[in-house]
Design an enzyme around this catalytic site. Structure first.
Site, PDB file in Angstrom:
ATOM      1  N   HIS A 136     -11.717   4.932  -2.749  1.00 28.80           N
ATOM      2  CA  HIS A 136     -10.472   5.044  -3.490  1.00 28.80           C
ATOM      3  C   HIS A 136     -10.594   6.124  -4.558  1.00 28.80           C
ATOM      4  CE1 HIS A 136      -9.406   1.147  -1.673  1.00 28.80           C
ATOM      5  NE2 HIS A 136      -8.163   1.498  -1.922  1.00 28.80           N
ATOM      6  N   LYS A 140      -9.046   4.059  -9.947  1.00 31.73           N
ATOM      7  CA  LYS A 140      -8.999   2.645  -9.574  1.00 31.73           C
ATOM      8  C   LYS A 140     -10.043   1.877 -10.360  1.00 31.73           C
ATOM      9  CE  LYS A 140      -8.676  -0.403  -5.552  1.00 31.73           C
ATOM     10  NZ  LYS A 140      -7.385  -0.926  -6.007  1.00 31.73           N
TER      11      LYS A 140
END
Length: 249
Positions: A136, A140
């Site tokens: 990600h 995040k």
């Protein structure tokens, strides 16, 4: 429908655009700058609410919607330790709620494929080991992702040699205590602006089977949330998004 957006960051704005394109109306938008407007009276102007805020605010938002008896789609993760308490409150108030770690249509199909594969591969656990990867963007905060946890828990339910999932990332990749045969390893990476990539790997001495889902952007997550909001009103109960995609195979 009339929709309330609880959380108006990048995801909330994308949900708004898709909802408007599908001829819905946004009647309430809540972020950290106008939290005082999150009242029962304002929520009751909506047919359904969609929640994409933060793990710190999500529970307050959920209970406010239950109080207002407004159907709610919850995309925020990080609160599942309170899942049973929220379910009890939802059922007691007869207010429908749907939650999920990922509302993307493609990801929910991937959940099903991964679970079926795990059930099949359990018959060959003496030959294949299983592990996971997830990538990600650097913004995040949680690791592993809620989506990765959902995939991992589905695998644990089918692949009997694995007893628990463990997160391996740059900070603890050298921790040999994590690499036990009974552990389902999730290798978590945070790179650039990657929207989300999830991989399940079955590896043996002779070959490798790789299942992968790559998100090209947030659009799939946002569209799935709007589809859930269209599905939920008129229902009764506490739902996982998986129940929208309960294919009979």
């Amino acid at each position: 429908m009339k929709i309330a957006l609880l959380g108006y960051g990048k995801m909330g704005k994308m949900i708004e655009g898709i909802a408007l394109d599908r001829n819905h109306e946004i009647v309430l938008k809540i972020d950290e700058n106008n939290i005082s407007e999150l009242t029962v009276e304002n929520l009751q102007k909506a047919d359904v609410a969609i929640e994409f805020s933060t793990p710190h605010t999500v529970l307050d938002n959920i209970y406010k919607c239950i109080e207002a008896k407004v159907p709610l789609v919850v995309g925020t993760t990080g609160w599942y330790g309170q899942l049973q308490a929220v379910k009890d409150a939802c059922v007691a108030a007869n207010t429908p709620i749907m939650y999920g770690s990922n509302f993307s249509v493609g990801v929910n199909i991937f959940f099903q494929i991964s679970k079926i594969a795990a059930k099949m591969m359990d018959n060959f656990s003496d030959q294949y080991d299983v592990c996971m990867e997830e990538i990600h963007h650097i913004h995040k905060l949680d690791s592993p992702s809620g989506t990765a946890i959902t995939i991992a828990e589905d695998i644990l339910g089918e692949f009997k040699d694995k007893k628990q999932w463990v997160d391996v990332n740059a900070d603890n990749s050298d921790d040999v205590t994590l690499h036990k045969p009974e552990n389902l390893i999730i290798n978590s990476f945070r790179e650039g602006e990657v929207p989300g990539t999830h991989v399940v790997l079955y590896d043996s001495e002779v070959d490798r089977i790789e299942l992968k889902h790559i998100a090209h952007g947030r659009q799939g997550f946002a569209l799935g949330a709007v589809l859930a909001a269209e599905w939920l009103p008129g229902k009764q109960g506490f739902y996982s998004v998986k129940e929208m995609y309960d294919f009979k195979i």
